[in-house]
Motif scaffolding. Structure first.
Motif, PDB file in Angstrom:
ATOM      1  N   ASN A  23       0.810  -1.219   0.000  1.00  0.00           N
ATOM      2  CA  ASN A  23       0.000   0.000   0.000  1.00  0.00           C
ATOM      3  C   ASN A  23       0.848   1.276   0.000  1.00  0.00           C
ATOM      4  OD1 ASN A  23       0.887  -0.474   2.615  1.00  0.00           O
ATOM      5  ND2 ASN A  23      -0.995   0.254   3.568  1.00  0.00           N
ATOM      6  N   VAL A  24       2.093   1.165  -0.490  1.00  0.00           N
ATOM      7  CA  VAL A  24       3.007   2.302  -0.543  1.00  0.00           C
ATOM      8  C   VAL A  24       3.508   2.489  -1.971  1.00  0.00           C
ATOM      9  CG1 VAL A  24       5.223   3.219   0.253  1.00  0.00           C
ATOM     10  CG2 VAL A  24       3.769   1.963   1.841  1.00  0.00           C
ATOM     11  N   ASP A  25       3.448   3.730  -2.452  1.00  0.00           N
ATOM     12  CA  ASP A  25       3.999   4.094  -3.762  1.00  0.00           C
ATOM     13  C   ASP A  25       4.938   5.273  -3.590  1.00  0.00           C
ATOM     14  OD1 ASP A  25       2.615   2.260  -5.508  1.00  0.00           O
ATOM     15  OD2 ASP A  25       0.808   3.461  -5.187  1.00  0.00           O
ATOM     16  N   PHE A  26       5.952   5.336  -4.426  1.00  0.00           N
ATOM     17  CA  PHE A  26       6.917   6.435  -4.405  1.00  0.00           C
ATOM     18  C   PHE A  26       6.963   7.105  -5.768  1.00  0.00           C
ATOM     19  CE2 PHE A  26       8.592   3.471  -1.184  1.00  0.00           C
ATOM     20  CZ  PHE A  26       8.568   4.305  -0.086  1.00  0.00           C
ATOM     21  N   PHE A  27       7.134   8.424  -5.747  1.00  0.00           N
ATOM     22  CA  PHE A  27       7.203   9.208  -6.974  1.00  0.00           C
ATOM     23  C   PHE A  27       8.372  10.175  -6.889  1.00  0.00           C
ATOM     24  CE2 PHE A  27       2.807   8.013  -6.486  1.00  0.00           C
ATOM     25  CZ  PHE A  27       2.410   7.661  -7.767  1.00  0.00           C
ATOM     26  N   ILE A  28       9.037  10.369  -8.004  1.00  0.00           N
ATOM     27  CA  ILE A  28      10.079  11.394  -8.094  1.00  0.00           C
ATOM     28  C   ILE A  28       9.414  12.651  -8.632  1.00  0.00           C
ATOM     29  CG2 ILE A  28      12.237  12.063  -9.194  1.00  0.00           C
ATOM     30  CD1 ILE A  28      12.904   9.076  -9.408  1.00  0.00           C
ATOM     31  N   CYS A  29       9.403  13.687  -7.825  1.00  0.00           N
ATOM     32  CA  CYS A  29       8.852  14.968  -8.261  1.00  0.00           C
ATOM     33  C   CYS A  29       9.364  16.069  -7.344  1.00  0.00           C
ATOM     34  CB  CYS A  29       7.329  14.940  -8.325  1.00  0.00           C
ATOM     35  SG  CYS A  29       6.500  14.434  -6.842  1.00  0.00           S
ATOM     36  N   ASN A  30       9.127  17.290  -7.751  1.00  0.00           N
ATOM     37  CA  ASN A  30       9.602  18.466  -7.034  1.00  0.00           C
ATOM     38  C   ASN A  30       8.397  19.151  -6.397  1.00  0.00           C
ATOM     39  OD1 ASN A  30      10.548  20.987  -6.272  1.00  0.00           O
ATOM     40  ND2 ASN A  30      11.834  21.242  -8.082  1.00  0.00           N
ATOM     41  N   ILE A  31       8.363  19.222  -5.087  1.00  0.00           N
ATOM     42  CA  ILE A  31       7.218  19.775  -4.369  1.00  0.00           C
ATOM     43  C   ILE A  31       7.046  21.269  -4.624  1.00  0.00           C
ATOM     44  CG2 ILE A  31       8.474  20.228  -2.218  1.00  0.00           C
ATOM     45  CD1 ILE A  31       4.796  19.057  -2.618  1.00  0.00           C
ATOM     46  N   THR A  32       8.063  21.933  -5.175  1.00  0.00           N
ATOM     47  CA  THR A  32       7.914  23.352  -5.486  1.00  0.00           C
ATOM     48  C   THR A  32       7.293  23.571  -6.865  1.00  0.00           C
ATOM     49  OG1 THR A  32      10.121  23.616  -6.448  1.00  0.00           O
ATOM     50  CG2 THR A  32       9.913  23.925  -4.061  1.00  0.00           C
ATOM     51  N   LYS A  33       7.058  22.484  -7.581  1.00  0.00           N
ATOM     52  CA  LYS A  33       6.365  22.523  -8.876  1.00  0.00           C
ATOM     53  C   LYS A  33       5.016  21.831  -8.691  1.00  0.00           C
ATOM     54  CE  LYS A  33      10.301  23.858 -10.786  1.00  0.00           C
ATOM     55  NZ  LYS A  33      10.613  25.226 -10.743  1.00  0.00           N
ATOM     56  N   VAL A  34       4.253  21.701  -9.748  1.00  0.00           N
ATOM     57  CA  VAL A  34       2.984  20.979  -9.666  1.00  0.00           C
ATOM     58  C   VAL A  34       3.284  19.487  -9.571  1.00  0.00           C
ATOM     59  CG1 VAL A  34       0.827  20.459 -10.854  1.00  0.00           C
ATOM     60  CG2 VAL A  34       1.767  22.769 -10.945  1.00  0.00           C
ATOM     61  N   VAL A  35       2.826  18.854  -8.496  1.00  0.00           N
ATOM     62  CA  VAL A  35       3.045  17.417  -8.317  1.00  0.00           C
ATOM     63  C   VAL A  35       1.911  16.643  -8.988  1.00  0.00           C
ATOM     64  CG1 VAL A  35       4.438  17.659  -6.228  1.00  0.00           C
ATOM     65  CG2 VAL A  35       1.970  17.452  -6.026  1.00  0.00           C
ATOM     66  N   PRO A  36       2.148  15.377  -9.340  1.00  0.00           N
ATOM     67  CA  PRO A  36       1.172  14.620 -10.143  1.00  0.00           C
ATOM     68  C   PRO A  36       0.001  14.051  -9.340  1.00  0.00           C
ATOM     69  CG  PRO A  36       3.071  13.257  -9.722  1.00  0.00           C
ATOM     70  CD  PRO A  36       3.368  14.609  -9.134  1.00  0.00           C
ATOM     71  N   PHE A  37      -0.638  14.900  -8.564  1.00  0.00           N
ATOM     72  CA  PHE A  37      -1.787  14.484  -7.765  1.00  0.00           C
ATOM     73  C   PHE A  37      -2.918  15.476  -7.977  1.00  0.00           C
ATOM     74  CE2 PHE A  37       2.097  13.344  -5.358  1.00  0.00           C
ATOM     75  CZ  PHE A  37       2.059  11.990  -5.609  1.00  0.00           C
ATOM     76  N   ASP A  38      -4.128  14.974  -7.976  1.00  0.00           N
ATOM     77  CA  ASP A  38      -5.300  15.822  -8.184  1.00  0.00           C
ATOM     78  C   ASP A  38      -5.536  16.752  -7.003  1.00  0.00           C
ATOM     79  OD1 ASP A  38      -5.824  14.585 -10.619  1.00  0.00           O
ATOM     80  OD2 ASP A  38      -7.128  13.073  -9.706  1.00  0.00           O
ATOM     81  N   ASP A  39      -6.219  17.848  -7.267  1.00  0.00           N
ATOM     82  CA  ASP A  39      -6.666  18.728  -6.191  1.00  0.00           C
ATOM     83  C   ASP A  39      -7.514  17.913  -5.210  1.00  0.00           C
ATOM     84  OD1 ASP A  39      -5.569  20.642  -7.852  1.00  0.00           O
ATOM     85  OD2 ASP A  39      -7.425  21.732  -8.188  1.00  0.00           O
ATOM     86  N   ASN A  40      -7.426  18.259  -3.936  1.00  0.00           N
ATOM     87  CA  ASN A  40      -8.275  17.642  -2.900  1.00  0.00           C
ATOM     88  C   ASN A  40      -8.207  16.117  -2.927  1.00  0.00           C
ATOM     89  OD1 ASN A  40      -9.281  20.313  -2.374  1.00  0.00           O
ATOM     90  ND2 ASN A  40     -10.655  20.055  -4.098  1.00  0.00           N
ATOM     91  N   SER A  41      -7.001  15.553  -3.039  1.00  0.00           N
ATOM     92  CA  SER A  41      -6.889  14.109  -3.207  1.00  0.00           C
ATOM     93  C   SER A  41      -6.214  13.369  -2.056  1.00  0.00           C
ATOM     94  CB  SER A  41      -6.142  13.792  -4.507  1.00  0.00           C
ATOM     95  OG  SER A  41      -4.815  14.313  -4.468  1.00  0.00           O
ATOM     96  N   ILE A  42      -5.654  14.086  -1.075  1.00  0.00           N
ATOM     97  CA  ILE A  42      -4.980  13.400   0.027  1.00  0.00           C
ATOM     98  C   ILE A  42      -5.519  13.878   1.370  1.00  0.00           C
ATOM     99  CG2 ILE A  42      -2.875  13.022  -1.332  1.00  0.00           C
ATOM    100  CD1 ILE A  42      -1.588  15.238   0.363  1.00  0.00           C
ATOM    101  N   ASP A  43      -5.425  13.008   2.353  1.00  0.00           N
ATOM    102  CA  ASP A  43      -5.917  13.315   3.701  1.00  0.00           C
ATOM    103  C   ASP A  43      -4.855  13.944   4.598  1.00  0.00           C
ATOM    104  OD1 ASP A  43      -8.619  12.166   3.515  1.00  0.00           O
ATOM    105  OD2 ASP A  43      -7.540  10.282   3.252  1.00  0.00           O
ATOM    106  N   LEU A  44      -3.609  13.531   4.405  1.00  0.00           N
ATOM    107  CA  LEU A  44      -2.521  13.997   5.263  1.00  0.00           C
ATOM    108  C   LEU A  44      -1.303  14.281   4.413  1.00  0.00           C
ATOM    109  CD1 LEU A  44      -1.076  14.388   8.063  1.00  0.00           C
ATOM    110  CD2 LEU A  44      -0.488  11.967   7.921  1.00  0.00           C
ATOM    111  N   PHE A  45      -0.727  15.452   4.611  1.00  0.00           N
ATOM    112  CA  PHE A  45       0.508  15.836   3.937  1.00  0.00           C
ATOM    113  C   PHE A  45       1.558  16.038   5.014  1.00  0.00           C
ATOM    114  CE2 PHE A  45       3.559  18.895   2.416  1.00  0.00           C
ATOM    115  CZ  PHE A  45       3.823  18.478   1.123  1.00  0.00           C
ATOM    116  N   HIS A  46       2.643  15.289   4.945  1.00  0.00           N
ATOM    117  CA  HIS A  46       3.738  15.409   5.916  1.00  0.00           C
ATOM    118  C   HIS A  46       4.987  15.857   5.172  1.00  0.00           C
ATOM    119  CE1 HIS A  46       6.423  14.500   9.257  1.00  0.00           C
ATOM    120  NE2 HIS A  46       7.216  13.954   8.348  1.00  0.00           N
TER     121      HIS A  46
END
Length: 95
Positions: A23-46
């Motif tokens: 149940n774990v996935d990893f992605f390479i991306c830059n958090i200062t750019k647009v990340v590949p996740f939809d708006d309003n799509s996660i419950d917790l951001f750490h």
């Protein structure tokens, strides 16, 4: 937490290769750019330890991006350190 899905991101590939729960996935991306996740799509951001690795403007961009992908009522958790500079003149000379 088998009924949960966990997503990890980093700007470089530093993810575990041998231990990865289903149940774990990893992605390479830059958090200062647009990340590949939809708006309003996660419950917790750490996010942790980026205060020393990002310029102020990029840190603010990372928080805006976190807020964009966070579901209404979700949580943003920041784990940062407090940095106290004792000799500011030394830093000014360096910068």
């Amino acid at each position: 937490y088998l009924n949960s899905k966990f997503i990890g991101i980093d700007i470089s590939f530093v993810f575990p290769k041998t231990i990865r729960p289903i149940n774990v996935d990893f992605f390479i991306c830059n958090i200062t750019k647009v990340v590949p996740f939809d708006d309003n799509s996660i419950d917790l951001f750490h996010q942790r330890l980026l205060v020393a690795g990002l310029h102020r403007s990029d840190y603010i961009k990372s928080l805006k991006e976190a807020y964009r992908i966070l579901k209404p009522g979700g949580y943003i958790e920041l784990g940062e350190v407090r940095i106290q500079v004792e000799n500011i003149d030394l830093l000014n000379d360096f910068l």
